[in-house]
Design a protein around this motif. Structure first.
Motif, PDB file in Angstrom:
ATOM      1  N   ASP A   1       0.933  -1.301  -0.039  1.00 24.96           N
ATOM      2  CA  ASP A   1      -0.002   0.008   0.026  1.00 24.96           C
ATOM      3  C   ASP A   1       0.971   1.286  -0.037  1.00 24.96           C
ATOM      4  O   ASP A   1       2.193   1.199   0.395  1.00 24.96           O
ATOM      5  N   GLY A   2       0.393   2.331  -0.530  1.00 25.10           N
ATOM      6  CA  GLY A   2       0.916   3.630  -0.293  1.00 25.10           C
ATOM      7  C   GLY A   2      -0.111   4.755   0.303  1.00 25.10           C
ATOM      8  O   GLY A   2      -1.178   4.574  -0.090  1.00 25.10           O
ATOM      9  N   LEU A   3       0.338   5.135   1.553  1.00 28.65           N
ATOM     10  CA  LEU A   3      -0.443   6.215   2.013  1.00 28.65           C
ATOM     11  C   LEU A   3      -0.448   7.412   1.130  1.00 28.65           C
ATOM     12  O   LEU A   3       0.472   8.058   0.831  1.00 28.65           O
TER      13      LEU A   3
ATOM     14  N   VAL B   1      -1.654  -2.926  -4.218  1.00 29.77           N
ATOM     15  CA  VAL B   1      -0.420  -3.257  -5.299  1.00 29.77           C
ATOM     16  C   VAL B   1       0.018  -4.489  -5.123  1.00 29.77           C
ATOM     17  O   VAL B   1       0.286  -5.033  -4.098  1.00 29.77           O
ATOM     18  N   ARG B   2       0.118  -5.296  -6.259  1.00 31.79           N
ATOM     19  CA  ARG B   2       0.519  -6.462  -5.969  1.00 31.79           C
ATOM     20  C   ARG B   2       1.939  -6.828  -6.048  1.00 31.79           C
ATOM     21  O   ARG B   2       2.725  -5.920  -6.544  1.00 31.79           O
ATOM     22  N   VAL B   3       2.470  -7.712  -5.303  1.00 31.23           N
ATOM     23  CA  VAL B   3       3.861  -7.936  -5.010  1.00 31.23           C
ATOM     24  C   VAL B   3       4.281  -8.722  -6.218  1.00 31.23           C
ATOM     25  O   VAL B   3       3.540  -9.288  -7.145  1.00 31.23           O
ATOM     26  N   THR B   4       5.649  -8.870  -6.520  1.00 35.87           N
ATOM     27  CA  THR B   4       6.210  -9.311  -7.636  1.00 35.87           C
ATOM     28  C   THR B   4       6.056 -10.880  -7.462  1.00 35.87           C
ATOM     29  O   THR B   4       5.678 -11.457  -6.604  1.00 35.87           O
ATOM     30  N   GLU B   5       6.069 -11.553  -8.682  1.00 34.43           N
ATOM     31  CA  GLU B   5       5.837 -13.162  -8.703  1.00 34.43           C
ATOM     32  C   GLU B   5       6.823 -13.643  -7.935  1.00 34.43           C
ATOM     33  O   GLU B   5       6.596 -14.671  -7.371  1.00 34.43           O
TER      34      GLU B   5
ATOM     35  N   ASP C   1       3.619   1.339  -9.762  1.00 37.61           N
ATOM     36  CA  ASP C   1       5.161   1.220  -9.975  1.00 37.61           C
ATOM     37  C   ASP C   1       5.797   1.781  -8.773  1.00 37.61           C
ATOM     38  O   ASP C   1       6.823   1.083  -8.446  1.00 37.61           O
ATOM     39  N   THR C   2       5.651   3.018  -8.518  1.00 40.84           N
ATOM     40  CA  THR C   2       6.239   3.938  -7.591  1.00 40.84           C
ATOM     41  C   THR C   2       6.104   3.180  -6.163  1.00 40.84           C
ATOM     42  O   THR C   2       7.218   3.253  -5.396  1.00 40.84           O
ATOM     43  N   ILE C   3       5.066   2.537  -5.835  1.00 42.89           N
ATOM     44  CA  ILE C   3       4.754   2.290  -4.546  1.00 42.89           C
ATOM     45  C   ILE C   3       5.458   0.815  -4.409  1.00 42.89           C
ATOM     46  O   ILE C   3       6.180   0.571  -3.562  1.00 42.89           O
ATOM     47  N   LEU C   4       5.319  -0.020  -5.471  1.00 42.77           N
ATOM     48  CA  LEU C   4       6.132  -1.444  -5.310  1.00 42.77           C
ATOM     49  C   LEU C   4       7.613  -1.163  -5.489  1.00 42.77           C
ATOM     50  O   LEU C   4       8.263  -1.802  -4.769  1.00 42.77           O
ATOM     51  N   SER C   5       8.068  -0.100  -6.141  1.00 43.45           N
ATOM     52  CA  SER C   5       9.573   0.057  -6.189  1.00 43.45           C
ATOM     53  C   SER C   5      10.142   0.774  -5.059  1.00 43.45           C
ATOM     54  O   SER C   5      11.246   0.775  -4.692  1.00 43.45           O
ATOM     55  N   GLY C   6       9.322   1.205  -4.068  1.00 38.10           N
ATOM     56  CA  GLY C   6       9.719   2.058  -2.907  1.00 38.10           C
ATOM     57  C   GLY C   6      10.099   3.726  -3.347  1.00 38.10           C
ATOM     58  O   GLY C   6      10.547   4.202  -2.385  1.00 38.10           O
TER      59      GLY C   6
ATOM     60  N   TYR D   1       8.180   6.011  -4.262  1.00 39.16           N
ATOM     61  CA  TYR D   1       7.207   6.721  -3.428  1.00 39.16           C
ATOM     62  C   TYR D   1       7.571   6.668  -1.949  1.00 39.16           C
ATOM     63  O   TYR D   1       6.925   5.679  -1.325  1.00 39.16           O
ATOM     64  N   ALA D   2       8.419   7.376  -1.752  1.00 34.20           N
ATOM     65  CA  ALA D   2       8.931   7.386  -0.100  1.00 34.20           C
ATOM     66  C   ALA D   2       8.790   8.630   0.465  1.00 34.20           C
ATOM     67  O   ALA D   2       8.515   9.710   0.142  1.00 34.20           O
ATOM     68  N   PRO D   3       8.561   8.331   2.090  1.00 34.05           N
ATOM     69  CA  PRO D   3       8.588   7.111   2.724  1.00 34.05           C
ATOM     70  C   PRO D   3       7.260   6.650   2.974  1.00 34.05           C
ATOM     71  O   PRO D   3       7.010   5.692   3.882  1.00 34.05           O
ATOM     72  N   LEU D   4       6.294   6.865   2.185  1.00 37.31           N
ATOM     73  CA  LEU D   4       4.711   6.342   2.452  1.00 37.31           C
ATOM     74  C   LEU D   4       4.374   5.079   1.577  1.00 37.31           C
ATOM     75  O   LEU D   4       3.266   4.827   1.912  1.00 37.31           O
ATOM     76  N   SER D   5       5.088   4.554   1.173  1.00 32.90           N
ATOM     77  CA  SER D   5       5.077   3.224   0.706  1.00 32.90           C
ATOM     78  C   SER D   5       5.099   2.315   1.887  1.00 32.90           C
ATOM     79  O   SER D   5       6.271   2.477   2.522  1.00 32.90           O
ATOM     80  N   ARG D   6       4.221   1.431   1.882  1.00 33.15           N
ATOM     81  CA  ARG D   6       4.450   0.357   3.293  1.00 33.15           C
ATOM     82  C   ARG D   6       4.115  -0.808   2.822  1.00 33.15           C
ATOM     83  O   ARG D   6       2.956  -1.153   1.893  1.00 33.15           O
ATOM     84  N   PRO D   7       4.714  -2.113   3.147  1.00 30.82           N
ATOM     85  CA  PRO D   7       4.365  -3.611   3.096  1.00 30.82           C
ATOM     86  C   PRO D   7       3.020  -3.804   3.984  1.00 30.82           C
ATOM     87  O   PRO D   7       3.063  -3.247   5.143  1.00 30.82           O
ATOM     88  N   LEU D   8       2.084  -4.461   3.549  1.00 31.78           N
ATOM     89  CA  LEU D   8       1.011  -5.212   4.372  1.00 31.78           C
ATOM     90  C   LEU D   8       1.274  -6.630   4.715  1.00 31.78           C
ATOM     91  O   LEU D   8       1.474  -7.082   3.784  1.00 31.78           O
TER      92      LEU D   8
END
Length: 205
Positions: free
Chosen positions: A1-3, A186-190, A136-141, A143-150
């Motif tokens: 997710d990205g806040l 956001v889907r994680v990578t395969e 893309d920017t959330i998965l890559s990080g 979009y910082a620092p508001l990208s976060r894993p769930l």
């Protein structure tokens, strides 16, 4: 997710904010009450703030990465545990601003507008380029620092129940991944999905 930092669709002045500005706005002793106090060129109007309630993990994450300490925040804002309430609040005032999970903002693109965020934390520094939250920017990080894993946490005893095990297996399956996107997350990578599938299989043995 990205806040995501959401504003009203009619807000035509605030295209981006830096983390330094967000901290100035949300820290416990913040004196910022008007848009013009963040930027003199912005309206001399009170900012109506919306955000997660204090029992929320979203609140903990946002305060930690923006303010610098978990659960440290100004208190004069509209709190809600239901993100749809936050969407309605921001959509209801031209001068509103709120932090809301990316998925809810994408579901309500006609009601709120998401702005770009610069990761610069030091107000004395020139702000780095601001980044919009996207898959893309959330998965890559980026979009910082508001990208976060769930994460999903499961009690080991509960995992012995077939319906719980079945749900967990489905959640990391290839078949479930379109639902992640459909819901606005956001889907994680395969590669990551397969690792999670393997870890779950080990845990269920």
């Amino acid at each position: 997710d990205g806040l995501s930092i959401a504003v009203h669709p009619d807000n035509d002045w605030c295209k981006s904010l830096s983390v330094a500005q967000l901290k100035k706005l949300w820290e416990p002793d913040s004196k910022i009450v008007k848009w013009s106090e963040l930027d003199p060129s912005w309206p001399d109007q009170a900012i109506k703030l919306f955000g997660a309630d204090t029992d929320s993990g979203t609140f903990e994450y946002f305060t930690e990465v923006v303010v610098g300490k978990k659960k440290e925040s100004r208190t004069d804002y509209q709190q809600a545990s239901d993100d749809n309430v936050l969407i309605q609040g921001v959509a209801g005032s031209k001068y509103a601003l709120g932090y809301i999970p990316f998925g809810y903002c994408m579901e309500n693109k006609d009601k709120v507008k998401v702005i770009a965020i610069s990761p610069t934390k030091d107000p004395a520094e020139t702000a780095a380029p601001a980044v919009m939250p996207t898959n893309d920017t959330i998965l890559s990080g980026e979009y910082a620092p508001l990208s976060r894993p769930l994460f999903v946490y499961a009690n080991r005893d509960a995992m012995k129940r077939p319906e719980v095990a079945g749900f967990l297996k489905f959640s990391v399956s290839e078949a479930a991944q379109p639902l992640v996107t459909q819901r606005g997350f956001v889907r994680v990578t395969e590669e990551t999905r397969k690792k999670m599938e393997e870890k779950l299989s080990e845990a269920l043995k």
